[in-house]
Design a protein around this motif. Structure first.
Motif, PDB file in Angstrom:
ATOM      1  N   ARG A 269      34.304  45.514  37.964  1.00  0.00           N
ATOM      2  CA  ARG A 269      34.422  46.604  36.768  1.00  0.00           C
ATOM      3  C   ARG A 269      33.601  45.838  35.663  1.00  0.00           C
ATOM      4  O   ARG A 269      32.937  46.557  34.809  1.00  0.00           O
ATOM      5  N   VAL A 270      33.838  44.598  35.467  1.00  0.00           N
ATOM      6  CA  VAL A 270      33.585  43.883  34.241  1.00  0.00           C
ATOM      7  C   VAL A 270      31.832  43.780  34.538  1.00  0.00           C
ATOM      8  O   VAL A 270      30.987  44.150  33.568  1.00  0.00           O
ATOM      9  N   GLN A 273      29.939  46.731  34.030  1.00  0.00           N
ATOM     10  CA  GLN A 273      29.960  47.300  32.422  1.00  0.00           C
ATOM     11  C   GLN A 273      28.968  46.322  31.667  1.00  0.00           C
ATOM     12  O   GLN A 273      28.361  46.717  31.039  1.00  0.00           O
ATOM     13  N   ASN A 372      41.081  42.022  26.055  1.00  0.00           N
ATOM     14  CA  ASN A 372      41.220  43.067  26.900  1.00  0.00           C
ATOM     15  C   ASN A 372      41.667  44.503  26.318  1.00  0.00           C
ATOM     16  O   ASN A 372      41.660  45.436  26.825  1.00  0.00           O
ATOM     17  N   GLU A 387      34.428  43.167  25.626  1.00  0.00           N
ATOM     18  CA  GLU A 387      35.928  43.554  26.278  1.00  0.00           C
ATOM     19  C   GLU A 387      35.865  42.650  27.737  1.00  0.00           C
ATOM     20  O   GLU A 387      34.895  43.001  28.592  1.00  0.00           O
ATOM     21  N   CYS A 388      37.066  42.328  28.308  1.00  0.00           N
ATOM     22  CA  CYS A 388      37.077  41.676  29.732  1.00  0.00           C
ATOM     23  C   CYS A 388      37.470  42.704  30.620  1.00  0.00           C
ATOM     24  O   CYS A 388      37.334  42.475  31.750  1.00  0.00           O
ATOM     25  N   ALA A 389      37.859  43.877  30.042  1.00  0.00           N
ATOM     26  CA  ALA A 389      37.785  45.151  31.061  1.00  0.00           C
ATOM     27  C   ALA A 389      38.702  44.944  32.270  1.00  0.00           C
ATOM     28  O   ALA A 389      38.426  45.515  33.341  1.00  0.00           O
ATOM     29  N   THR A 401      43.611  39.076  33.966  1.00  0.00           N
ATOM     30  CA  THR A 401      42.924  38.908  32.657  1.00  0.00           C
ATOM     31  C   THR A 401      42.318  37.382  32.626  1.00  0.00           C
ATOM     32  O   THR A 401      41.162  37.251  32.037  1.00  0.00           O
ATOM     33  N   CYS A 404      38.970  37.584  34.641  1.00  0.00           N
ATOM     34  CA  CYS A 404      37.929  38.853  34.074  1.00  0.00           C
ATOM     35  C   CYS A 404      37.619  38.189  32.655  1.00  0.00           C
ATOM     36  O   CYS A 404      36.138  38.295  32.237  1.00  0.00           O
ATOM     37  N   GLN A 405      38.213  37.258  31.796  1.00  0.00           N
ATOM     38  CA  GLN A 405      37.853  36.621  30.630  1.00  0.00           C
ATOM     39  C   GLN A 405      36.679  35.585  30.779  1.00  0.00           C
ATOM     40  O   GLN A 405      35.788  35.689  30.164  1.00  0.00           O
ATOM     41  N   ALA A 408      33.503  37.772  31.945  1.00  0.00           N
ATOM     42  CA  ALA A 408      32.837  38.365  30.672  1.00  0.00           C
ATOM     43  C   ALA A 408      32.229  37.264  29.720  1.00  0.00           C
ATOM     44  O   ALA A 408      31.343  37.259  29.201  1.00  0.00           O
TER      45      ALA A 408
END
Length: 596
Positions: A269-270, A273, A372, A387-389, A401, A404-405, A408
């Protein structure tokens, strides 16, 4: 950190508060309570140091006057005063007419308490939040109006707050915020306020976030003031995208297990995006920030570990000097000329990170928030937001998180390097292709770890201390592995650069000492593992084929062995479960740390 919910509804408020407080459990708490207005204008105040199930029992046993549609709820994570029922929120004034819940810190509480005591006020606790309740009571006696009383009271307060005050007789509720998150929403069910949209999302379609200094009456057309003046324009309404299924375990034993398995999807998803603008430099260009020659990463805990990974990637790919700053120590730092600050916080409400933005470490530098929650305080204060989404994360210990951090943040830095001609587009395209492989690698790592980690936990489960080692780009993952183990199992765990073993930590190794090694391919690690084994240590290696936890397709990447995060999470979770710990709600910890 603490959770607040308030409502004025057509149905009994307790029906909504019970659900909302459960939605706030993930933030961490050690007591919980409600203040419920009765149809006669009195207040039923029910509190417990147990879990919300214990509060449900108190509510079910209520035999007093029928309850109406106004009420306050609170989950407390203790900062001032012991964990006792007396110290639990909501607090009340001398008359019992005003009840109040509060999240934050009153820095001048002792001074205000002495002044109020001299005026005849009687205190039941030493908790700083109770001071606010008596301060509102005192102001209410002077001005005759609850809204004005809250404004007047807060003009005397130093510190941070998200609060809700209820006047029992009139059933009015006034909320306020300063340096601590709070939002309000109007819906067909009634009017709501909460620390977190997840608490009330079941009943609302949109919400508004209070800015620092805002005071709001909880009513369809209630007053809204900003720092003592009438708010010229209320903040824009934000569409609620939270879904009830986000707070459902979906058949998993705990949220942590669910969120570990959600990591491949979250990373996809990240990248979906952000992906289109990474290799072209458009992602960076769209932020409208000036060029930078140095990077300062600011964070705490897991976010700091993610920042270490991002910083390593920037140094390796662009040759940019990078400073990693612990947010709570930012006041000791000196800013670098032409620096960009990357402030990382999963919730976007981490008090230490917010205060770091006002410190000498930042000192007017452009700030990018990596969070997030794109509507959080950090996002509103930064010059740009990425956004880390990761989606909703209920477990207190961060999992998805974290990854994702990293994805991103690395994507942003690759884009910045392309846009500033430090990285060729062809190289960037290759790196983006490698990022696109991460979801499959994370899935494969989880599949392997679920098979091989449980027997390893059986072998080391009685150990009282653990050491985590790595080198170079693997070191932040060793730090995160040690942090996860501490958070979940309550066992001692420390991480070190493997080269530091002989400079002290080797004294900790004895027969059976578990030493977890994140093998990122550095040839010197073999020597370090031999040193451990020679002294009887129990090596658990995570890395290429031949390791105890083999990871397929592991390669030297600027962001290090990201897939190693998954077995480290599974290792910590399994050990904690074997010890009988609650992996979703570790003791003494909170999901959103909104106090310093």
């Amino acid at each position: 950190m603490c959770g607040i919910v308030a409502c004025r509804t057509s149905r009994p408020a307790v029906e909504y508060l019970r659900v909302a407080l459960r939605r706030l459990e993930y933030r961490g708490y050690d007591s919980v309570g409600v203040a419920l207005r009765t149809v006669t204008g009195d207040v039923a105040r029910l509190r417990t140091t147990g879990r919300i199930n214990a509060l449900d029992q108190l509510v079910d046993q209520w035999a007093g006057t029928r309850l109406d549609g106004a009420g306050l709820g609170h989950t407390r994570w203790a900062t001032h005063g012991a964990v006792t029922e007396a110290n639990a929120h909501p607090h009340t004034d001398c008359t019992g007419r005003i009840t109040l819940v509060h999240n934050g810190i009153v820095e001048n509480a002792d001074e205000l308490r002495d002044e109020l005591r001299a005026g005849g006020h009687r205190f039941a606790t030493s908790v700083d939040s109770e001071v606010l309740c008596h301060l509102v009571e005192h102001a209410r006696a002077r001005c005759g109006d609850l809204f004005e009383a809250v404004e007047l009271a807060l003009s005397r307060v130093k510190g941070s707050w998200a609060l809700a005050a209820m006047e029992a007789q009139a059933g009015r509720i006034v909320v306020a915020a300063n340096g601590s998150p709070l939002l309000v929403a109007h819906a067909p069910h009634g009017d709501f306020a909460a620390s977190d949209i997840g608490a009330i999302a079941e009943w609302v379609d949109e919400y508004r976030v209070l800015d620092d200094g805002d005071v709001v009456e909880l009513a369809a057309s209630g007053r809204w003031s900003r720092r003592g003046g009438v708010a010229g324009q209320r903040p824009a309404a934000i569409k609620c995208t939270w879904h009830a299924c986000d707070a459902d375990r979906a058949g998993y034993a705990d949220f942590m297990a669910k969120e570990i398995d959600e990591q491949p999807e979250a990373v996809s998803r990240v990248l979906d995006q952000l992906g289109g603008g990474i290799a072209t430099g458009e992602l960076w260009a769209g932020l409208g920030l000036p060029p930078f020659t140095r990077l300062r990463v600011i964070g705490c805990g897991t976010s700091l570990n993610a920042g270490q990974v991002i910083g390593h990637a920037v140094r390796r790919l662009g040759g940019i000097p990078t400073a990693i700053t612990v947010a709570s120590e930012a006041a000791e730092e000196i800013p670098d000329a032409s620096q960009l600050c990357l402030a990382i916080s999963q919730s976007g409400e981490t008090a230490d990170v917010l205060h770091a933005m006002e410190s000498t470490a930042v000192s007017g530098s452009p700030v990018v928030a990596l969070t997030n929650n794109p509507h959080a305080t950090l996002a509103r204060r930064a010059h740009a937001v990425v956004e880390c989404a990761a989606g909703t994360e209920i477990g207190v210990a961060a999992t998805k998180t974290f990854v994702c951090q990293i994805v991103a943040g690395v994507a942003l830095m690759i884009s910045a390097l392309v846009a500033t001609n430090r990285l060729a587009s062809a190289t960037a395209n290759r790196l983006v292709d490698d990022l696109r492989r991460l979801p499959d690698q994370l899935f494969a790592a989880a599949t392997v770890a679920k098979c091989v980690v449980p027997p390893i936990v059986d072998q080391v489960g009685t150990a009282t201390g653990f050491i985590f080692l790595s080198r170079g780009a693997g070191l932040p993952y060793a730090a995160e592995g040690a942090l996860k183990l501490k958070e979940l199992s309550y066992r001692w765990a420390e991480h070190y650069p493997a080269g530091e073993l002989k400079h002290g930590p080797l004294a900790l190794i004895s027969t059976g000492t578990p030493v977890v090694v994140i093998d990122n391919g550095d040839p010197k690690l073999a020597l370090n593992m031999a040193e451990v084994r020679a002294r009887g240590g129990h090596v658990v290696s995570i890395g290429p084929a031949g390791c105890d936890v083999p990871l397929a397709d592991i390669r030297q990447q600027p962001w290090g062995p990201l897939e190693s995060a998954v077995p480290l999470q599974i290792f910590a979770r399994n050990l904690a479960l074997a010890l009988g710990r609650d992996v979703d709600k570790p003791r003494n910890l909170a999901k959103s740390v909104t106090v310093e």
